[in-house]
Design a protein around this motif. Structure first.
Motif, PDB file in Angstrom:
ATOM      1  N   UNK A   8       0.885  -1.335  -0.075  1.00  0.00           N
ATOM      2  CA  UNK A   8       0.034  -0.033  -0.048  1.00  0.00           C
ATOM      3  C   UNK A   8       0.780   1.045  -0.030  1.00  0.00           C
ATOM      4  N   UNK A   9       0.627   2.224  -0.888  1.00  0.00           N
ATOM      5  CA  UNK A   9       1.181   3.155  -0.848  1.00  0.00           C
ATOM      6  C   UNK A   9       0.595   4.274   0.049  1.00  0.00           C
ATOM      7  N   UNK A  10       1.477   5.046   0.595  1.00  0.00           N
ATOM      8  CA  UNK A  10       0.974   6.047   1.601  1.00  0.00           C
ATOM      9  C   UNK A  10       1.472   7.377   1.048  1.00  0.00           C
ATOM     10  N   UNK A  11       0.735   8.212   0.480  1.00  0.00           N
ATOM     11  CA  UNK A  11       1.091   9.139  -0.494  1.00  0.00           C
ATOM     12  C   UNK A  11       1.630  10.300   0.654  1.00  0.00           C
ATOM     13  N   UNK A  12       0.940  10.347   1.706  1.00  0.00           N
ATOM     14  CA  UNK A  12       1.389  11.438   2.591  1.00  0.00           C
ATOM     15  C   UNK A  12       2.734  11.290   2.949  1.00  0.00           C
ATOM     16  N   UNK A  27      15.931 -11.151   6.991  1.00  0.00           N
ATOM     17  CA  UNK A  27      15.443 -12.198   6.576  1.00  0.00           C
ATOM     18  C   UNK A  27      16.389 -12.539   5.438  1.00  0.00           C
ATOM     19  N   UNK A  28      16.460 -13.933   4.834  1.00  0.00           N
ATOM     20  CA  UNK A  28      17.271 -13.826   3.854  1.00  0.00           C
ATOM     21  C   UNK A  28      16.621 -13.600   2.784  1.00  0.00           C
ATOM     22  N   UNK A  29      17.128 -13.873   1.664  1.00  0.00           N
ATOM     23  CA  UNK A  29      16.603 -13.172   0.219  1.00  0.00           C
ATOM     24  C   UNK A  29      15.118 -13.916  -0.151  1.00  0.00           C
ATOM     25  N   UNK A  30      15.110 -15.202   0.167  1.00  0.00           N
ATOM     26  CA  UNK A  30      14.080 -15.984  -0.510  1.00  0.00           C
ATOM     27  C   UNK A  30      12.894 -15.494   0.602  1.00  0.00           C
ATOM     28  N   UNK A  31      13.104 -15.380   1.591  1.00  0.00           N
ATOM     29  CA  UNK A  31      12.218 -15.053   2.857  1.00  0.00           C
ATOM     30  C   UNK A  31      11.414 -13.747   2.603  1.00  0.00           C
ATOM     31  N   UNK A  32      12.301 -12.908   2.248  1.00  0.00           N
ATOM     32  CA  UNK A  32      11.987 -11.606   1.772  1.00  0.00           C
ATOM     33  C   UNK A  32      11.220 -11.296   0.803  1.00  0.00           C
ATOM     34  N   UNK A  33      11.473 -11.984  -0.266  1.00  0.00           N
ATOM     35  CA  UNK A  33      10.841 -11.935  -1.391  1.00  0.00           C
ATOM     36  C   UNK A  33       9.209 -12.606  -1.114  1.00  0.00           C
ATOM     37  N   UNK A  34       9.396 -13.861  -0.478  1.00  0.00           N
ATOM     38  CA  UNK A  34       8.189 -14.639  -0.202  1.00  0.00           C
ATOM     39  C   UNK A  34       7.105 -13.504   0.575  1.00  0.00           C
ATOM     40  N   UNK A  35       7.508 -12.793   1.017  1.00  0.00           N
ATOM     41  CA  UNK A  35       6.547 -11.771   1.859  1.00  0.00           C
ATOM     42  C   UNK A  35       6.071 -10.649   0.943  1.00  0.00           C
ATOM     43  N   UNK A  36       6.978 -10.545  -0.156  1.00  0.00           N
ATOM     44  CA  UNK A  36       6.494  -9.361  -0.876  1.00  0.00           C
ATOM     45  C   UNK A  36       5.723  -9.955  -2.170  1.00  0.00           C
ATOM     46  N   UNK A  37       4.288  -9.031  -2.211  1.00  0.00           N
ATOM     47  CA  UNK A  37       3.554  -9.439  -3.328  1.00  0.00           C
ATOM     48  C   UNK A  37       3.810  -8.607  -4.587  1.00  0.00           C
ATOM     49  N   UNK A  38       4.404  -9.315  -5.382  1.00  0.00           N
ATOM     50  CA  UNK A  38       5.263  -8.724  -6.600  1.00  0.00           C
ATOM     51  C   UNK A  38       4.175  -8.388  -7.428  1.00  0.00           C
ATOM     52  N   UNK A  39       3.122  -9.016  -7.590  1.00  0.00           N
ATOM     53  CA  UNK A  39       1.962  -8.737  -8.324  1.00  0.00           C
ATOM     54  C   UNK A  39       1.365  -7.494  -7.822  1.00  0.00           C
ATOM     55  N   UNK A  40       1.169  -7.216  -6.605  1.00  0.00           N
ATOM     56  CA  UNK A  40       0.586  -6.059  -6.297  1.00  0.00           C
ATOM     57  C   UNK A  40       1.434  -4.756  -6.437  1.00  0.00           C
ATOM     58  N   UNK A  41       2.790  -4.935  -6.370  1.00  0.00           N
ATOM     59  CA  UNK A  41       3.611  -4.061  -6.622  1.00  0.00           C
ATOM     60  C   UNK A  41       3.477  -3.559  -8.305  1.00  0.00           C
ATOM     61  N   UNK A  42       3.484  -4.653  -9.143  1.00  0.00           N
ATOM     62  CA  UNK A  42       3.308  -4.524 -10.346  1.00  0.00           C
ATOM     63  C   UNK A  42       2.044  -3.797 -10.767  1.00  0.00           C
ATOM     64  N   UNK A  43       0.779  -4.379 -10.434  1.00  0.00           N
ATOM     65  CA  UNK A  43      -0.361  -3.478 -10.710  1.00  0.00           C
ATOM     66  C   UNK A  43      -0.642  -2.128 -10.383  1.00  0.00           C
ATOM     67  N   UNK A  44       0.076  -2.036  -9.269  1.00  0.00           N
ATOM     68  CA  UNK A  44       0.111  -0.605  -8.561  1.00  0.00           C
ATOM     69  C   UNK A  44       1.161   0.294  -9.332  1.00  0.00           C
ATOM     70  N   UNK A  45       2.250  -0.201  -9.875  1.00  0.00           N
ATOM     71  CA  UNK A  45       3.332   0.914 -10.254  1.00  0.00           C
ATOM     72  C   UNK A  45       3.383   0.615 -11.822  1.00  0.00           C
ATOM     73  N   UNK A  46       2.743  -0.082 -12.312  1.00  0.00           N
ATOM     74  CA  UNK A  46       2.721  -0.313 -13.855  1.00  0.00           C
ATOM     75  C   UNK A  46       2.868   1.123 -14.773  1.00  0.00           C
ATOM     76  N   UNK A  47       1.604   1.706 -14.127  1.00  0.00           N
ATOM     77  CA  UNK A  47       1.469   2.914 -15.025  1.00  0.00           C
ATOM     78  C   UNK A  47       2.721   3.848 -14.797  1.00  0.00           C
TER      79      UNK A  47
END
Lengths: 208, 235
Positions: A8-12, A27-47
């Motif tokens: 979630x982006x916090x514009x403020x 966390x190790x790399x894999x764990x950190x990535x696992x926590x991250x919803x790459x798809x959500x990031x993509x959808x949000x930042x695509x534009x």
């Protein structure tokens, strides 16, 4: 962690992501990535990534490849992303690097030209009925940006369009503060001159 | 809506109103159609799903224009063994992945997500064939095999560093340098070396190498992280 609202982006707070958690012990790399919803990031930042690449000179036909390249790097580096920092400068830095490498690979510059109907439909979800004035303005901006070197262009786009303070621009592009200011001055002059020329030509007044 | 100007930017003169209006129009640019967004994501799917099996990413056919760069990046992610990639979507990835080129036509122009933060569910893949990492790996061109090997060595070094063994990381990185002196992943290798040197307490060497890194990769997005690594006492 699960769920899909991790990014979630916090514009403020300057547009950084919130909700990407990292344990205190690291966390190790894999764990950190696992926590991250790459798809959500993509959808949000695509534009943002798409427009940034276009503003940095990617031709319409190249944009898909370059967007893909940016998000590939993003995926690789997600573990290094500091969630306390704004996301846009981080993405801009990656997009700028991708655009520079692309320009080096590309044998010639592809000048920004008016889009055909098909390209327009693929560029712009607003459809052809969208405000002609806005569309013409956007086209003029992209064409005028072509007057600038990539270095000037990056400073100009990040400051004048993304509205990032110059210190953030300088840090993102890894350049001294004074260099950023002087590039901004040069870019403003170049941009204004090209807009005048394009507008003059548009009005049939000839060019200087 | 313009953000409040940064204090240091107050000295900058405002843009001419007509230029500011043009830029405001660009700032308002609508997003590209959802179909395009989905189409590009479909091309990222092999990368994102790379954790499903080591080397799975190599089975993805990158678009010709991108060639080895995307593939190399995919290989890094693959080699990193993102077993956790399964967790990326909060559920296991679909068992099959559509080849990028043919996915395009199948993408329905999905409606925008109900909230900008809630992505639509991943498109169900309908590919008729299953990706088989082993067979695709054997079909890979020799230079791609080299990339995979380079990525694997780097990942070993990264693992050693994360496990608190910077000496082992440095030895592995030296192997990587010997095997791939002009490797595609040189930037990543150098960044790792600097971190490993710092972690091993060889701070002078780390700084020297970091200076060379900054010269060679002036726009590297790793620069800030490296500066941090050199500033702090590294774990």
């Amino acid at each position: 962690m699960g769920g899909s609202a991790l990014f979630q982006t916090d514009r403020a707070r300057g547009g950084q992501f919130v909700g990407m958690s990292r344990g205190a012990g690291g966390l190790n790399v894999a764990d950190a990535r696992a926590e991250v919803d790459f798809r959500a990031l993509y959808e949000q930042q695509f534009r943002y990534v798409f427009r940034t690449l276009r503003r940095l000179g990617a031709a319409p036909a190249e944009a898909d490849d370059l967007v893909q390249e940016v998000f590939t790097v993003v995926f690789q580096r997600l573990a290094d992303y500091d969630r306390n920092r704004p996301i846009e400068p981080w993405l801009f830095g990656i997009a700028f690097r991708v655009a520079s490498m692309h320009r080096r690979r590309r044998s010639r510059r592809v000048p920004e030209v008016a889009l055909g109907a098909r390209e327009l439909a693929d560029e712009d979800a607003a459809g052809p009925e969208a405000s002609l004035g806005d569309r013409r303005a956007r086209e003029l901006v992209l064409r005028a940006l072509d007057a600038l070197s990539l270095d000037q262009r990056a400073v100009f786009v990040m400051h004048e369009i993304d509205e990032q303070p110059i210190p953030v621009v300088a840090e993102t592009l890894a350049i001294p503060l004074n260099t950023a200011y002087s590039r901004l001055r040069a870019a403003r002059a170049g941009f204004a001159a090209r807009v005048r020329r394009l507008e003059g030509r548009h009005a049939g007044e000839g060019t200087s | 809506v313009r953000r409040a100007p940064h204090p240091t930017d107050e000295a900058i003169e405002p843009l001419l109103p007509e230029l500011a209006a043009l830029l405001a129009a660009e700032r308002r640019a609508p997003p590209p159609p959802a179909a395009r967004r989905a189409r590009i994501f479909a091309r990222l799917q092999p990368l994102v799903g790379a954790g499903a099996g080591a080397g799975a990413a190599i089975g993805a056919a990158p678009p010709a224009a991108m060639g080895s760069k995307i593939l190399a990046a995919a290989l890094v992610a693959g080699a990193i063994g993102v077993g956790g990639a399964i967790g990326l979507f909060g559920r296991p990835p679909p068992p099959t992945a559509a080849p990028a080129a043919t996915t395009t036509e199948r993408e329905r122009p999905a409606a925008a997500p109900t909230s900008p933060f809630t992505p639509p569910p991943a498109e169900p893949a309908q590919a008729s064939r299953r990706r088989r990492p082993t067979t695709t790996a054997t079909r890979a061109a020799p230079d791609l095999v080299g990339l995979r090997a380079e990525a694997a060595i780097l990942e070993r070094a990264r693992g050693a560093l994360a496990a608190g063994d910077p000496s082992a990381a440095l030895a592995t990185l030296a192997d990587a340098e010997r095997a791939f002196p002009r490797g595609f992943l040189r930037e990543e290798r150098e960044a790792l070396s600097i971190r490993a040197l710092a972690a091993a307490g060889q701070r002078a060497a780390a700084r020297t190498r970091a200076a060379a890194f900054a010269r060679e990769f002036p726009a590297s997005i790793q620069a800030a992280a490296l500066a941090d690594a050199l500033r702090d006492d590294v774990r």
